[in-house]
Design an enzyme around this catalytic site. Structure first.
Site, PDB file in Angstrom:
ATOM      1  N   ASP A  18      39.523  34.892  49.445  1.00 47.06           N
ATOM      2  CA  ASP A  18      40.437  35.383  48.381  1.00 47.06           C
ATOM      3  C   ASP A  18      41.607  34.280  48.309  1.00 47.06           C
ATOM      4  O   ASP A  18      41.988  33.980  49.194  1.00 47.06           O
ATOM      5  CB  ASP A  18      40.813  36.801  48.215  1.00 47.06           C
ATOM      6  CG  ASP A  18      39.673  37.601  48.240  1.00 47.06           C
ATOM      7  OD1 ASP A  18      38.578  37.312  47.612  1.00 47.06           O
ATOM      8  OD2 ASP A  18      39.932  38.957  48.529  1.00 47.06           O
ATOM      9  N   ARG A  21      35.189  30.767  43.169  1.00 44.78           N
ATOM     10  CA  ARG A  21      35.242  31.876  42.276  1.00 44.78           C
ATOM     11  C   ARG A  21      36.160  31.432  41.414  1.00 44.78           C
ATOM     12  O   ARG A  21      37.646  31.606  42.031  1.00 44.78           O
ATOM     13  CB  ARG A  21      35.313  33.143  43.150  1.00 44.78           C
ATOM     14  CG  ARG A  21      35.790  34.348  42.319  1.00 44.78           C
ATOM     15  CD  ARG A  21      36.345  35.511  42.847  1.00 44.78           C
ATOM     16  NE  ARG A  21      35.741  35.943  44.086  1.00 44.78           N
ATOM     17  CZ  ARG A  21      36.346  36.621  45.126  1.00 44.78           C
ATOM     18  NH1 ARG A  21      37.841  36.377  45.238  1.00 44.78           N
ATOM     19  NH2 ARG A  21      35.707  36.752  46.202  1.00 44.78           N
ATOM     20  N   HIS A  47      36.356  39.682  33.537  1.00 46.21           N
ATOM     21  CA  HIS A  47      35.944  40.714  32.654  1.00 46.21           C
ATOM     22  C   HIS A  47      36.147  40.493  30.980  1.00 46.21           C
ATOM     23  O   HIS A  47      35.838  41.225  30.149  1.00 46.21           O
ATOM     24  CB  HIS A  47      36.392  41.927  32.777  1.00 46.21           C
ATOM     25  CG  HIS A  47      36.310  42.177  34.469  1.00 46.21           C
ATOM     26  ND1 HIS A  47      37.677  41.865  35.199  1.00 46.21           N
ATOM     27  CD2 HIS A  47      35.554  42.694  35.270  1.00 46.21           C
ATOM     28  CE1 HIS A  47      37.459  42.275  36.335  1.00 46.21           C
ATOM     29  NE2 HIS A  47      36.328  42.779  36.553  1.00 46.21           N
TER      30      HIS A  47
HETATM   31  C1  FAD Z   1      35.390  39.497  41.472  1.00 43.38           C
HETATM   32  C2  FAD Z   1      36.778  39.192  41.073  1.00 43.38           C
HETATM   33  C3  FAD Z   1      37.521  38.488  42.267  1.00 43.38           C
HETATM   34  C4  FAD Z   1      38.818  38.433  42.088  1.00 43.38           C
HETATM   35  N1  FAD Z   1      39.619  37.712  43.339  1.00 43.38           N
HETATM   36  C5  FAD Z   1      41.024  37.451  42.985  1.00 43.38           C
HETATM   37  C6  FAD Z   1      41.571  36.475  44.018  1.00 43.38           C
HETATM   38  O1  FAD Z   1      41.124  36.266  44.872  1.00 43.38           O
HETATM   39  N2  FAD Z   1      42.743  36.186  43.457  1.00 43.38           N
HETATM   40  C7  FAD Z   1      43.345  36.568  42.473  1.00 43.38           C
HETATM   41  O2  FAD Z   1      44.712  36.260  42.333  1.00 43.38           O
HETATM   42  N3  FAD Z   1      42.731  37.376  41.754  1.00 43.38           N
HETATM   43  C8  FAD Z   1      41.599  37.833  41.694  1.00 43.38           C
HETATM   44  N4  FAD Z   1      41.228  38.655  40.802  1.00 43.38           N
HETATM   45  C9  FAD Z   1      41.694  39.257  39.570  1.00 43.38           C
HETATM   46  C10 FAD Z   1      41.827  38.116  38.450  1.00 43.38           C
HETATM   47  O3  FAD Z   1      42.875  37.148  39.115  1.00 43.38           O
HETATM   48  C11 FAD Z   1      42.459  39.048  37.398  1.00 43.38           C
HETATM   49  O4  FAD Z   1      43.680  39.456  37.708  1.00 43.38           O
HETATM   50  C12 FAD Z   1      41.522  40.091  36.799  1.00 43.38           C
HETATM   51  O5  FAD Z   1      39.978  39.641  36.742  1.00 43.38           O
HETATM   52  C13 FAD Z   1      41.634  40.300  35.377  1.00 43.38           C
HETATM   53  O6  FAD Z   1      41.433  39.113  34.424  1.00 43.38           O
HETATM   54  P1  FAD Z   1      40.135  39.115  33.239  1.00 43.38           P
HETATM   55  O7  FAD Z   1      39.471  37.752  33.521  1.00 43.38           O
HETATM   56  O8  FAD Z   1      39.252  40.045  33.746  1.00 43.38           O
HETATM   57  O9  FAD Z   1      40.628  39.256  32.119  1.00 43.38           O
HETATM   58  P2  FAD Z   1      41.754  40.190  31.245  1.00 43.38           P
HETATM   59  O10 FAD Z   1      42.042  39.551  29.992  1.00 43.38           O
HETATM   60  O11 FAD Z   1      42.584  40.673  32.333  1.00 43.38           O
HETATM   61  O12 FAD Z   1      40.747  41.400  31.194  1.00 43.38           O
HETATM   62  C14 FAD Z   1      39.642  41.380  30.143  1.00 43.38           C
HETATM   63  C15 FAD Z   1      39.065  42.896  29.892  1.00 43.38           C
HETATM   64  O13 FAD Z   1      38.625  43.197  31.283  1.00 43.38           O
HETATM   65  C16 FAD Z   1      38.759  44.459  31.274  1.00 43.38           C
HETATM   66  N5  FAD Z   1      39.761  44.849  32.246  1.00 43.38           N
HETATM   67  C17 FAD Z   1      40.472  43.827  33.244  1.00 43.38           C
HETATM   68  N6  FAD Z   1      41.070  44.032  34.350  1.00 43.38           N
HETATM   69  C18 FAD Z   1      40.742  45.637  34.288  1.00 43.38           C
HETATM   70  C19 FAD Z   1      41.412  46.757  34.927  1.00 43.38           C
HETATM   71  N7  FAD Z   1      42.176  46.439  36.066  1.00 43.38           N
HETATM   72  N8  FAD Z   1      40.961  47.855  34.952  1.00 43.38           N
HETATM   73  C20 FAD Z   1      40.263  48.095  33.554  1.00 43.38           C
HETATM   74  N9  FAD Z   1      39.904  47.425  32.853  1.00 43.38           N
HETATM   75  C21 FAD Z   1      40.176  45.872  33.065  1.00 43.38           C
HETATM   76  C22 FAD Z   1      39.626  45.054  30.026  1.00 43.38           C
HETATM   77  O14 FAD Z   1      38.762  45.626  29.056  1.00 43.38           O
HETATM   78  C23 FAD Z   1      40.151  43.677  29.592  1.00 43.38           C
HETATM   79  O15 FAD Z   1      40.588  43.757  28.397  1.00 43.38           O
HETATM   80  C24 FAD Z   1      39.667  38.755  40.859  1.00 43.38           C
HETATM   81  C25 FAD Z   1      38.794  39.162  39.972  1.00 43.38           C
HETATM   82  C26 FAD Z   1      37.395  39.324  40.154  1.00 43.38           C
HETATM   83  C27 FAD Z   1      36.615  40.119  38.900  1.00 43.38           C
END
Ligand code: FAD
Length: 303
Positions: free
Chosen positions: A130, A180, A223
């Site tokens: 991570d 990732r 997501h």
């Molecule tokens: C598999 C995975 C591993 C990750 N590892 C790291 C890492 O090592 N370091 C790091 O800094 N970050 C990590 N993250 C977190 C990442 O940086 C984002 O903060 C997080 O994924 C939200 O961004 P998004 O791309 O989903 O877009 P967003 O624009 O935040 O979300 C898009 C849509 O997804 C849904 N959504 C997103 N988050 C949530 C939530 N918490 N609860 C409910 N619905 C939600 C909502 O419907 C939102 O409208 C990881 C995320 C994933 C999926």
């Protein structure tokens, strides 16, 4: 953009103690955390595997205060890795180097990571590293680079929001890393990171296209429909198969979308956290979706 105030709350030890002791927080914790112990994590894994989804197991816990704690975390991870072949082949483990001691002794942290990589090699498993706050980001990347020649299938998370990221990606000259790609979940200064959600999303799309063109087996931790559409489209334009890259999502987030992607033929992996130290992880999830905050605050007061 993640809510800055909430990201700061994620670091607050007093609130952590209050929230962790409060039984009313349980429903919201259960949505995002697969269980308190590894057995519950395996049960959740089994259900996801049945739906055609792989997992990456994450033992919750970060920023340990002494090396004994990092040794303990390493041991627990080794136990999980040793069970992957029998219980859920294809699973990976995701580790935070702050949990393996990077803030106390980077060399000891690298030794702990190597112990996990050796266990993974023996058990046909993969380790994913991570990426945390930029205060440990440089050291994390340096350790990742140091282990890459011996463990080239190890994956590292790369944050699209960080201004340094394009340069970091270009700095891999000999071995192209498996990454990732994520947007970035930590509270960063505007000198270090992009400021607006729109900028981060545009940068994510740009880097996703670049990763599909230049890197082996990229994984996309998002997501966001807009990003997912760009990834699907660019992969098809490049003639890549749906199994040549991977979508990754967090446990408890957009479960239906995970199934849809599987039905369409894509590889999907769910990041599956388990353990008792859920507070900082959960608060980062709250920060990503501030509508959740109200639910969490109400649960704190038992409402
Ligand atoms: C598999 C995975 C591993 C990750 N590892 C790291 C890492 O090592 N370091 C790091 O800094 N970050 C990590 N993250 C977190 C990442 O940086 C984002 O903060 C997080 O994924 C939200 O961004 P998004 O791309 O989903 O877009 P967003 O624009 O935040 O979300 C898009 C849509 O997804 C849904 N959504 C997103 N988050 C949530 C939530 N918490 N609860 C409910 N619905 C939600 C909502 O419907 C939102 O409208 C990881 C995320 C994933 C999926």
């Amino acid at each position: 953009m993640p809510n800055k105030l909430l990201l700061q709350v994620a670091e607050n030890k007093k609130l952590e103690a209050i929230a962790t002791r409060n039984r009313f927080t349980r429903p919201i914790v259960d949505r995002y955390v697969a269980g308190r112990g590894v057995d519950e994590a395996w049960t959740a894994t089994k259900a996801l595997n049945k739906a055609g989804i792989d997992v990456s197991l994450d033992l919750l816990g970060e920023s340990v205060h002494d090396l004994e704690q990092s040794k303990q975390a390493t041991k627990e991870y080794q136990g999980a890795i040793e069970n992957i072949r029998n219980r859920a082949p294809g699973s990976t483990v995701s580790v935070k180097l702050s949990q393996l001691g990077i803030m106390i002794d980077p060399q000891e942290c690298a030794n702990n990571l190597k112990a996990l990589l050796n266990a993974a090699a023996t058990n046909e498993a993969t380790v994913e590293v991570d990426m945390e706050h930029s205060s440990v980001g440089r050291d994390t990347l340096a350790i990742f680079k140091s282990i890459l020649p011996d463990h080239p299938t190890t994956r590292v998370a790369i944050q699209a929001n960080m201004r340094q990221t394009p340069e970091d990606l270009l700095s891999f000259t000999d071995i192209k890393p498996r990454i990732r790609l994520v947007k970035g979940a930590f509270d960063e200064t505007s000198a270090a990171a992009l400021n607006s959600a729109e900028e981060v999303t545009e940068q994510y799309k740009y880097l996703a296209r670049w990763a599909l063109e230049h890197l082996p087996d990229p994984a996309f931790g998002t997501h966001d429909d807009k990003c997912i559409d760009v990834i699907k489209k660019r992969a098809a334009e490049l003639g890549l198969g749906k199994q040549d890259f991977e979508f990754q999502m967090l446990y408890g987030v957009r479960r239906k979308l995970q199934d849809e992607l599987v039905r369409e033929g894509y590889r999907v992996r769910v990041y599956l956290p388990y353990g008792t130290q859920w507070y900082p992880y959960l608060m980062r999830r709250m920060a990503e979706k501030p509508a959740n905050l109200l639910l969490f605050l109400r649960s704190l007061i038992g409402g």
